[in-house]
Design a protein around this motif. Sequence first.
Motif, PDB file in Angstrom:
ATOM      1  N   GLN B 117       5.604   9.259  -1.848  1.00 52.48           N
ATOM      2  CA  GLN B 117       4.485   8.800  -1.020  1.00 52.48           C
ATOM      3  C   GLN B 117       4.772   9.054   0.462  1.00 52.48           C
ATOM      4  O   GLN B 117       3.898   9.465   1.223  1.00 52.48           O
ATOM      5  N   ALA B 121       2.696  11.657   2.813  1.00 53.14           N
ATOM      6  CA  ALA B 121       2.062  11.128   4.028  1.00 53.14           C
ATOM      7  C   ALA B 121       2.534  11.923   5.253  1.00 53.14           C
ATOM      8  O   ALA B 121       1.733  12.288   6.121  1.00 53.14           O
ATOM      9  N   ALA B 129      -0.117   7.548   1.188  1.00 49.20           N
ATOM     10  CA  ALA B 129      -0.353   8.447   0.064  1.00 49.20           C
ATOM     11  C   ALA B 129      -0.126   7.677  -1.226  1.00 49.20           C
ATOM     12  O   ALA B 129       0.636   6.702  -1.240  1.00 49.20           O
ATOM     13  N   ALA B 279      -4.022  11.244  -0.099  1.00 50.31           N
ATOM     14  CA  ALA B 279      -3.614  10.360   1.005  1.00 50.31           C
ATOM     15  C   ALA B 279      -4.832   9.973   1.823  1.00 50.31           C
ATOM     16  O   ALA B 279      -5.849  10.679   1.815  1.00 50.31           O
TER      17      ALA B 279
ATOM     18  N   ARG C 495       5.297   3.220   2.479  1.00 55.40           N
ATOM     19  CA  ARG C 495       6.058   4.408   2.880  1.00 55.40           C
ATOM     20  C   ARG C 495       7.141   3.979   3.852  1.00 55.40           C
ATOM     21  O   ARG C 495       7.062   2.927   4.475  1.00 55.40           O
TER      22      ARG C 495
END
Lengths: 125, 448, 507
Positions: B117, B121, B129, B279, C495
């Motif tokens: 992810q 991204a 994402a 994303a 993230r």
Amino acid sequence: MAERRFTKDHEWIELNGAIATVGITNYAQEQLGDVVFVDLPPAGKKITKGGEAAVVESVKAASEVYSPVTGEVVESNADLAKNPALANTAAEAGGWFVKIKVADPKELSALMDAAAYKKFVDGLH
Amino acid sequence: MRYLPLGPDDRAKMLGVIGAKSVDELFKDIPAKARVSGLLDLPMHAGELQVERTLGAMAAKNRAAGAGPSFLGAGSYRHHIPSAVDHLIQRSEFLTSYTPYQPEVAQGTLQFLFEFQTAVAMLSGMEVANASMYEGGSSCAEAVLMAGRVTGRSKAILSGSLHPHYRDTVRTFCQFSPVTVEYGEPNVDGNEDLASKLGPDVACVVVQTPDFFGNLHDYTKLGAACHAAGALLVVVVTEVVSLGALKSPGQMGADIFAGEGQSLGVGLNFGGPYVGLFATKKQYLRQMPGRLCGQSVDADGRRSYVLTLSTREQHIRREKATSNICTNSGLCALAFGIHVSLLGEEGIRRLAKLNHAAAVQLADQLGGVKGVKVLNKTFFNEFTVQLPGSATEIVEKMVGQGVLVGVPVQRLYRDRPEVANLLLVAASETNTDADRAAYVAGLKKVLA
Amino acid sequence: MKTDTFSGNRGLDLEEPLLFELGRPGVTGVDMPDAPKVASKLGGLEREGSIGLAGVSEPEVIRHFVRMSRNNYSIDANLYPLGSCTMKHNPRLNEKMARLPGFGDVHPLQPESTVQGALELIHVLGHWLKTITGMPAVAMPPAAGAHGELCGMMAIRAAHDAKGDKHRTRVLIPESAHGTNPATAAQCGFSVDPIPGNSHGRVDLAAVKAKLGPDVAGIMLTNPNTLGLFENEVIEVANAIHSVGGYFYADGANFNAIVGKAKPGDMGVDAIHINLHKTFSTPHGGGGPGSGPVCFSQALAPYAPLPMIVERQGRFHLIEHRGSAGEPGEKSFGRMRTFNGQMGMFVRALSYMMSHGADGLRQVAEDAVLSANYIMASCKDDMTSPFPGPCMHEALFDDRFLEGTGVTTLDFAKAMIDEGYHPMTVYFPLVVHGAMLTEPTETESKESVDRFIHVLKSLAKKAKSGDAQFFKDAPRYAPRRRVDETAAARNPVLRWTPPAPKAQAAE
């Protein structure tokens, strides 16, 4: 002091003048577990009795919060949106969901009072 | 039967514990009419050697892309995959594990999804994402459906230079939804006015860069126009290596990025499995389809990862889910992640430069062949050439010269006779000077 | 139990940071030559600024992913009893075959003349699937089970639309169905009408009949169903739905129980998806890729998606566009993905099918069902089942045996982890309280199933002995203790982001 009424879908409603405050009951938040997100309607949104007013989510479940009355949303609880845990810690106080300008206050009289709701919940076990 | 551990004695003992006389007693709920009497009309079981012979013979009837010079793209690209990728994805713990629903015994999968992810991204320049989609075309279709949910609007405008198979997939996904799809004429030269199509009912505009014909675009202005009109900008990338060289969708103001990740770590595989990339901006997180891995802590306070925001998904939200997707492309996402890890910042930029240079060299050489014209002013590693005759026929003749020269545009635009002579040509770091020389020499011979 | 070592490691159990925390500028794991100098055609669109990726060498990458992998449970290591997921052995021959360059290194848009073997493989796999299901047609594109459902339901919608039946908007779905069923129906523009189950754990035929009407598009029924039981009135259900002009979609998620034993084509099914990653042993890979071909009845076959393969005089052709009248694909509902299908999964599945053959596939179903019933029978004194047997390939338990112990299904599942087992599917199906759906599959030896049974029975006894805290504290021996899912959802961190510069952090 305004009287609180309850629905079979475990919402509470309290009318002050023309404005009703709506939230979910303690029983509902216990069933849901830790609330992680609430999706609240914008002010001005028209809602109908029994229609979807908001969504409340725990980690493993998502439930609709149904409006106990017909009317127009005048305010959503910004504190709750920021801190969804309020729905657990203060379900029947600071964790309210929406304030609704009620079209017909008589709609409330069909709902359960506190004693009837307690009896209803006890019957669910 | 080498995959079945139970022996006759085991089966008899187990039936004894169950209290059944025969295994068929356990199937008594199946109506007699639906039961198979005897065996299916199929071959009997076979050993490894026999299966290898049969399948090996089928494989041998195909021309592997790597068996000679190959210049095919159009949404699927041949790159060198470092040896470590295939070794690591065959680790039992990755290959033979399930979706990480029990995080305490799935941190390996969860951590690589979190890293995936992050990498997606970063490459796309977006904020968040997901943990992958099936592949690019369906990822694009999910982006359009998501734009409909976010905006509450019902029209999607697709660029005429969007990959035609992506366009068709979007149309299929939307055909029974409230979203109607409008799309432009084949846009070979990369000039089209999409901003003028914006209106109060437009949910999104879907564009691609490098586009299907290879042209590069900066969609920053279009993005601003979309936002002014209350629509979302969806940017598609089918060749993810290009993001090592080109301005990213996020840097252009994209609201949703949908792409194909096959180029990194995943082979050609005759079209699948691939890995869909998806994303978006943080503000649209709750309308996203697909799985998401999030960071948390365990009961001892140690950093841990876990699938999160599952209330968007079908197993909880059922008919109100953001998508019906369940299984995604986990192992391909792992391959993508390992390849990106090996490349790193320096490697992805170097790989992108090599690809661009390979394409520029090829374009220069093809442009020098009589009757052949390169149509692109800009491109990354793929461009469109105009041939002096039917591209489909020339491609077939070039097979005889041992070169896979490209994809005839007609193959994807069957009802457009005006594209009959157009050929999409892709080059990559896998092509050598000798490959290009063979291409040019073969083409001269075929066109002579 | 907090780790008391200096490193945070526990013997072979090594902690691993995120890759982005390891890298340094100027380091890479891939060597490539310098690009030759050319006149740029990028048109001034060069990417500015750092992408943010880490720079690491190959040995670091290998260690990173090997260490991470060791935190995963896998079918290669032990029995993986996830109900409705069919975690069976993944033969390595399949992996080898999928990597033959003639399959793995073929571009989807190569000229037909160069891919005859690839088309042949898909065609042959389709033949096996049609024979196994007893259905006349098959669509190969779907990438997974849910994608297959979409394929089947779109064909149903297209078939109704072709007849001008635009008013068919309602789909019947049992309450016990997988979430993908209602989600798929909704994605095809249908409304979902739930059907209750009967006291035997099957769909209530009378309720189905009561819900029938001219607006019914069809029914989605999983068979064997999600409670691990065969829908013994399946033919009556099919007849009922057909009597009002609806179609019967079967969810083939549990096909492993009946492969070689019964044919959906003989049950009145109009469409059924087959999860190649369940029944036909392609690896789950931590959540995909899967593959979900859909077998169709004659009625729905014309609406199958593109592309499709046809054989003419020994040559295989890929039909990529809607044909003219009378041509294949004329009525297709369209393309649902970019390219042909999950070829890598097709090769693996056919390798598996050929290895087993007609005789082996039947044995697969028999052994899978035998093992599940053996677990059910062996645990009957210590655990509770909502429905009496026989079951199909899954043994379903509920949480009545935990009543009054203070131990929940989740606690029980986490305690299994400490015993070296991945838990069974828990809390699904939703219609059974505290459900534990247990699927051993046919690739476990009796010794392996016996060890598993002993663990289940001992944990059940321990729960009843009153030691709830033991369960609440589980797992203790996994790479992680229980993970805080509430915190993850309330404040999503999805993230890695670079830490703030030190000077700022010190302020």
